[in-house]
Write a protein that holds these residues in place. Structure first.
Motif, PDB file in Angstrom:
ATOM      1  N   GLU A 221      32.620  34.709  39.459  1.00 34.68           N
ATOM      2  CA  GLU A 221      31.346  33.381  38.701  1.00 34.68           C
ATOM      3  C   GLU A 221      32.651  32.459  38.281  1.00 34.68           C
ATOM      4  N   ARG A 222      34.004  33.395  37.810  1.00 34.53           N
ATOM      5  CA  ARG A 222      35.615  32.542  37.139  1.00 34.53           C
ATOM      6  C   ARG A 222      36.460  32.159  38.099  1.00 34.53           C
ATOM      7  N   LEU A 223      36.424  33.580  39.172  1.00 37.11           N
ATOM      8  CA  LEU A 223      38.527  33.428  39.833  1.00 37.11           C
ATOM      9  C   LEU A 223      38.116  32.267  41.255  1.00 37.11           C
ATOM     10  N   MET A 224      37.071  32.745  42.634  1.00 33.39           N
ATOM     11  CA  MET A 224      36.976  32.217  42.857  1.00 33.39           C
ATOM     12  C   MET A 224      36.826  30.465  43.165  1.00 33.39           C
ATOM     13  N   GLY A 225      36.147  30.128  42.367  1.00 37.32           N
ATOM     14  CA  GLY A 225      36.710  28.283  42.690  1.00 37.32           C
ATOM     15  C   GLY A 225      37.727  27.597  41.788  1.00 37.32           C
TER      16      GLY A 225
END
Length: 340
Positions: A37-41
């Protein structure tokens, strides 16, 4: 005091033991939501996992399997727990070897003496603020350890205390022009398995070339604190006899490096505070005054894309090291003696 078992706080907690694959699996499951939810984007994730890095990532994976097959097992378990391809997770754990500059900042303060103190600001991606966790891990056949973990990352590259009495805090060094042969985060994970400080130094001095880290190292029961800079095949070690602050560039290892404005400003400000007689670790590491960019980093527009996510204090030389972790926005602190 906030005990680790209390779960209503911004810093999570993980207890895990067993094989290295099982440890990795537990770490992956703990960090899965934050990574997805936070890192991959983030642009950094996309850059590190880009296809052009794949040949080097595969070579570094092979080197990990050759030198530290048990760390390779942890990586495999981590990927399984995250439910992501192994090569993407391996690339993320090679980020400081693939890129000269990544947002893994940190500032370490050492106050040596008969009862030395190591204090450390853990600075990382602001998007992971509130998603990191402390972990008490018990790998089969190796010393248990307490460590600060980022979602999606191997343990060992932040601040840690082991059952063998090792205290280690790490800072990113932005070395340029290196040819990595072993991921620096694999090396820092391997350090937590060492039986004592002497063995840890041998490991760091003889390791294949990788990205740069500064280690503040100490052994329970011993008043000596060491400043060790490693990377690119280089190794430099100094015993600290006076109060010392270390930001994110080499102070005694002579290798080409990039020095950001934040790192330079934190180093200058810390040295100025020490020269003025300041010795309170939280006052030093939470300083936001003075010229330039601050030591305590909470700005959403930090130029290095880093925020202070936790501050750790380790008090020696007792055989039972006293530790304390303070988190921005969290009342009280987490603290203990030894691994408890």
């Amino acid at each position: 005091m906030v005990t680790p078992e209390e779960t209503s706080h911004r810093l999570g907690w993980l207890e895990a033991g067993g094989s290295h694959h099982e440890l990795g699996l537990a770490l992956g499951r703990q960090g899965k939501r934050a990574v997805r939810e936070r890192l991959m984007g983030t642009p950094l994730w996309r850059e590190v996992t880009a296809a052009r890095h794949l040949p080097l990532v595969r070579r570094l994976q092979a080197a990990t399997a050759e030198h530290f097959p048990w760390v390779a097992e942890e990586l495999e378990g981590l990927a399984q727990g995250l439910e992501l391809p192994l090569e993407a997770v391996a690339a993320w754990n090679c980020r400081g070897d693939l890129l000269a500059s990544v947002p893994d900042g940190c500032t370490t303060l050492v106050l040596p003496g008969e009862a030395p103190l190591i204090a450390h600001n853990e600075d990382g991606l602001p998007c992971l603020d509130g998603s990191c966790f402390l972990a008490r891990l018990r790998p089969a056949g190796q010393p248990a350890f307490l460590t600060f973990c980022y979602p999606g990352s191997l343990p060992g590259h932040t601040f840690s205390l082991t059952a063998a009495g090792l205290v280690a805090t790490l800072n990113n060094l932005r070395l340029v022009g290196i040819t990595p042969e072993l991921p620096r985060m694999v090396l820092s994970r391997a350090l937590l398995a060492e039986p004592d400080l002497a063995a840890a130094l041998v490991l760091l001095e003889t390791a294949p070339a990788g990205g740069g880290f500064h280690y503040a190292l100490a052994q329970a029961g011993d008043s000596e604190v060491l400043s060790v800079e490693v990377g690119g095949g280089g190794f430099s070690c100094r015993a600290l006899a006076a109060p010392t602050l270390h930001a994110n560039h080499c102070l005694h290892l002579d290798l080409p490096q990039a020095i950001t404005a934040s790192s330079a400003d934190r180093q200058r400000r810390g040295e100025a505070l020490i020269a003025a007689g300041e010795r309170d670790p939280l006052t030093l590491l939470r300083d936001t005054s003075g010229p330039g960019l601050p030591i305590y980093r909470r700005a959403p527009d930090d130029p290095d894309e880093e925020n202070t996510l936790a501050t750790a204090l380790f008090r020696l030389p007792s055989e039972d090291v006293a530790w304390q972790v303070v988190v921005p926005g969290e009342a009280g602190s987490r603290e203990g003696i030894g691994l408890y």
